[in-house]
Motif scaffolding. Structure first.
Motif, PDB file in Angstrom:
ATOM      1  N   PHE A   1      -7.426  -1.073   5.295  1.00  0.00           N
ATOM      2  CA  PHE A   1      -7.678  -2.182   4.381  1.00  0.00           C
ATOM      3  C   PHE A   1      -9.015  -2.779   4.759  1.00  0.00           C
ATOM      4  CE2 PHE A   1      -7.566  -6.611   3.063  1.00  0.00           C
ATOM      5  CZ  PHE A   1      -7.037  -6.557   1.791  1.00  0.00           C
TER       6      PHE A   1
ATOM      7  N   ALA B   1       0.869  -1.179   0.000  1.00  0.00           N
ATOM      8  CA  ALA B   1       0.000   0.000   0.000  1.00  0.00           C
ATOM      9  C   ALA B   1       0.906   1.228   0.000  1.00  0.00           C
ATOM     10  CB  ALA B   1      -0.886  -0.009   1.238  1.00  0.00           C
TER      11      ALA B   1
ATOM     12  N   HIS C   1      -2.609   3.603   6.199  1.00  0.00           N
ATOM     13  CA  HIS C   1      -3.661   3.201   5.272  1.00  0.00           C
ATOM     14  C   HIS C   1      -4.589   2.215   5.954  1.00  0.00           C
ATOM     15  CE1 HIS C   1      -1.676   5.090   1.902  1.00  0.00           C
ATOM     16  NE2 HIS C   1      -0.550   4.470   2.213  1.00  0.00           N
TER      17      HIS C   1
ATOM     18  N   CYS D   1      -9.353   1.776   1.033  1.00  0.00           N
ATOM     19  CA  CYS D   1      -8.577   2.331   2.137  1.00  0.00           C
ATOM     20  C   CYS D   1      -9.512   3.140   3.035  1.00  0.00           C
ATOM     21  CB  CYS D   1      -7.457   3.213   1.591  1.00  0.00           C
ATOM     22  SG  CYS D   1      -6.543   4.078   2.869  1.00  0.00           S
TER      23      CYS D   1
ATOM     24  N   ASN E   1       2.335  -1.515   4.487  1.00  0.00           N
ATOM     25  CA  ASN E   1       2.318  -0.085   4.156  1.00  0.00           C
ATOM     26  C   ASN E   1       3.740   0.330   3.824  1.00  0.00           C
ATOM     27  OD1 ASN E   1       2.316   2.698   4.124  1.00  0.00           O
ATOM     28  ND2 ASN E   1       1.017   2.927   5.944  1.00  0.00           N
TER      29      ASN E   1
ATOM     30  N   TYR F   1      -2.933   0.655  -3.963  1.00  0.00           N
ATOM     31  CA  TYR F   1      -2.462  -0.667  -3.538  1.00  0.00           C
ATOM     32  C   TYR F   1      -1.637  -1.232  -4.685  1.00  0.00           C
ATOM     33  CZ  TYR F   1      -6.083  -0.479   0.096  1.00  0.00           C
ATOM     34  OH  TYR F   1      -6.872  -0.131   1.154  1.00  0.00           O
TER      35      TYR F   1
END
Ligand code: RUQ
Ligand code: CUA
Ligand code: CA
Length: 609
Positions: A555, A520, A553, A588, A544, A525
């Protein structure tokens, strides 16, 4: 405008006049500052009680969140809530209880009750590495790493229910952590045999290895064990017992006038471990701690005691009985004689001052004063320990050790002063953790916030500084000087400390198990599509890769009940069954970039033929 308030001809005079005036003021102020250095001192020593925007606090507070199952981090003096650390609870933002690692740690239990939080020590003060917290609900202990402020380990305490008081070793460093079982049960609690006779149940004082988080041993005792403490020499641990009666009902538990402060002798425990003087129950070394074994002594103290706290000079243990208006002061240097049989356990008591109704917990200012929370009186009472000892020896008509009382709002449980559980107690701030707030805040319905009140204890009289509403149920806390924690706290994870860290995006299939490795980086992504088959077991490992501190971020897999956050250089992993066919957008959740909303990918789950 006012620049021209003097007639033109006098303007130069005005300048001279103001210069002279300013000079004389400066002179007067300078003279008074120079000739009254105490004024300067007073200003310097004045307690900073306000934190302006952009400024930082002087202390970290680690607060247990009671039956919310979490820990909170606050700042003092602002009382700003800085962070919530999920421990025994599920947390949607961080993904605690959702990611593979946290799920495994929780072992399917979704509730917790965090009561006592204490830090790791070196030489009687905090070393800033860990805090431990108990879960009374499911008898567990968790360790939290302070460098990242995340839960690091959770263990189950065997043979224990209501795992309650907890305390780490203070000297020379924390190698052991002790935890008490408040509720007694049959040692082998399997529903067989006579489990109705409560008087046959056992309590345990458990010792945990602080480094490995494994059980060292358990000390079996004939009573319940409530709050815990350790001394400042690495010799003893303490436990209050309110049910010395061994009762199962409230009236049975209140039958006697005195219960116990139980003291455990660590040299004797170590010797028993070395000699093999224990039995093994379910793989745990079980040492007999009944009276007469030399492992523990039982000091009779009034009635249904609760808190036990050690004065920062290491000299005294202070315990108080909930239904006695007294505190009991136990001299720690007398304990050796009591263990040796030279004196009776009761001879270790050196004071029993009358302090008020419903005394629970005691904290200290490092200047010889104790501060005890009074649940029934809704007060913090300040009393002088030496005065109490003197009056116990030479009672005086009307004599009292009480120095000051402060009304709090309302029904205080724990109270804690700054650095008070260390030899560096500094007597500046105290927090009163009040169970009831009644009318102190805007009404938010029948279930109201608790009230954490901050008190200035730097002077002779206690001063209430502020009310801070708190979600259920701030239970206990420690107030730790900033310089002891802050240097240990990381700005970013060490990416490769996690062997799962993803550097290359990939999808790998092994039978019906699919492993997706994903990076990410704001605002993308590492892949735009991930396709699996309905019924596949899918593992997402997400790293990340943004190196900017604080650029986290999220998920979240739509409609799959999966969500977590990944801080810079952090990796998290989640495994689930892709049981719902269709298109599910993974997005995100943490606003990371102007194109945060576009930071998403497709999860395609192909329907079974
Ligand atoms: S103790 S009830 Cu902290 Cu006062 Cu758990
Ligand atoms: Cu990444 Cu929003
Ligand atoms: Ca009792």
């Amino acid at each position: 405008m006012s620049r021209y308030w003097l007639p033109k001809g006098l303007r130069s005079w005005r300048g001279i006049f103001f210069t002279a005036l300013t000079a004389s003021i400066v002179a007067v102020v300078t003279v008074s500052i120079v000739s009254f250095p105490s004024l300067v001192e007073a200003k310097k020593n004045k307690l900073r009680t306000e934190v302006k925007p952009g400024e930082l606090d002087d202390y970290y507070v680690f607060e247990s969140g009671g039956h919310s199952g979490e820990i909170r981090v606050l700042g003092v003096p602002s009382m700003r809530l800085l962070k919530r650390i999920p421990v025994f609870n599920i947390d949607s933002a961080s993904g605690w209880g959702i990611t593979d690692k946290s799920k495994a740690m929780l072992g399917g239990l979704m509730v917790g009750d965090t009561h006592h939080v204490h830090g790791s020590y070196k030489d009687g003060t905090y070393d800033g590495k860990y805090v431990w917290v108990n879960d009374k609900a499911n008898s567990r202990v968790a360790r939290i790493r302070l460098d990242v402020m995340e839960t690091d380990s959770i263990i189950k305490i065997p043979h224990a229910q209501g795992a309650h008081g907890i305390f780490p070793q203070r000297y020379p460093q924390t190698d052991w952590v002790v935890i008490n079982s408040e509720f007694r049960t049959p040692l082998e609690n399997n529903g067989k045999g006579n489990f109705e006779d409560a008087s046959t149940y056992e309590g345990v004082h458990t010792i945990i290895d602080a480094h490995t988080m494994k059980i060292v041993c358990q000390i079996q005792v004939p009573c319940n064990l409530d709050l815990a403490a350790t001394d400042y020499q690495g010799k003893y641990s303490f436990a209050t017992s309110y049910n010395s009666e061994g009762g199962a009902t409230i009236s049975q538990m209140l039958a006697k006038d005195r219960d116990w402060l139980v003291v455990f002798n660590w040299d004797a425990i170590k010797a028993a471990l070395k000699k093999g003087s224990y039995k093994v129950v379910d793989g745990v070394k079980m040492i007999d701690g009944h009276a007469g074994t030399g492992i523990a002594i039982y000091i009779p103290i009034p009635k249904n005691p609760h808190g036990v706290n050690i004065s920062p000079d290491g000299k005294y243990a202070v315990a108080s009985g909930k239904v006695s208006p007294t505190a009991s002061v136990i001299a720690i240097d007398k304990l050796a004689d009591a263990f040796a049989g030279k004196i009776q356990p009761k001879d270790c008591i050196v004071a029993e001052p009358q302090i008020g109704l419903g005394p629970l917990h005691t904290t200290f200012d490092g200047r010889g004063n104790a501060y005890t929370s009074l649940f029934i009186d809704s007060q913090i009472v300040k009393w002088n320990i030496q005065k109490a000892i003197d009056l116990y020896q030479h009672p005086k008509e009307g004599g009292t050790a009480v120095v000051d009382r402060l009304d709090i709002h309302y029904q205080v449980g724990h109270t804690m002063a700054s650095m008070a559980e260390t030899k560096d107690a500094d007597g500046k701030f105290l927090i009163s953790l009040n169970k009831i707030s009644k009318d102190r805040f805007l009404n938010v319905g029948p279930f109201k916030p608790d009230n954490d009140q901050l008190v200035d204890i730097s002077g002779k009289k206690m001063k209430l500084i502020l009310d801070e509403p708190a979600y259920a149920e701030p239970h206990d806390c420690i107030i730790v000087r900033r310089d002891l924690v802050e240097p240990h706290v990381k700005q970013r994870f060490d990416m490769d400390a996690n062997p799962d860290a993803v550097h290359k995006n990939s999808i790998e299939r092994n039978g019906n198990h699919v492993t997706v490795r994903l990076t990410a980086n704001a605002p993308v992504y590492g892949m735009q599509d991930v396709e699996v088959n309905q019924g596949d077991e899918v593992t997402f490992i997400v790293t990340n890769q943004d190196e900017i501190p604080d650029l986290s971020h999220g998920f979240c897999i739509s409609d799959y009940g999966i969500n977590f956050v990944i801080a810079p250089f952090q990796t998290k992993k989640v495994t689930f069954t892709a049981d719902k066919p269709g298109i599910y957008w993974i997005y995100c959740t943490n606003f990371c970039h102007a194109l945060h909303l576009e930071m998403r990918l497709r999860f395609l789950v192909k329907a079974k033929a």
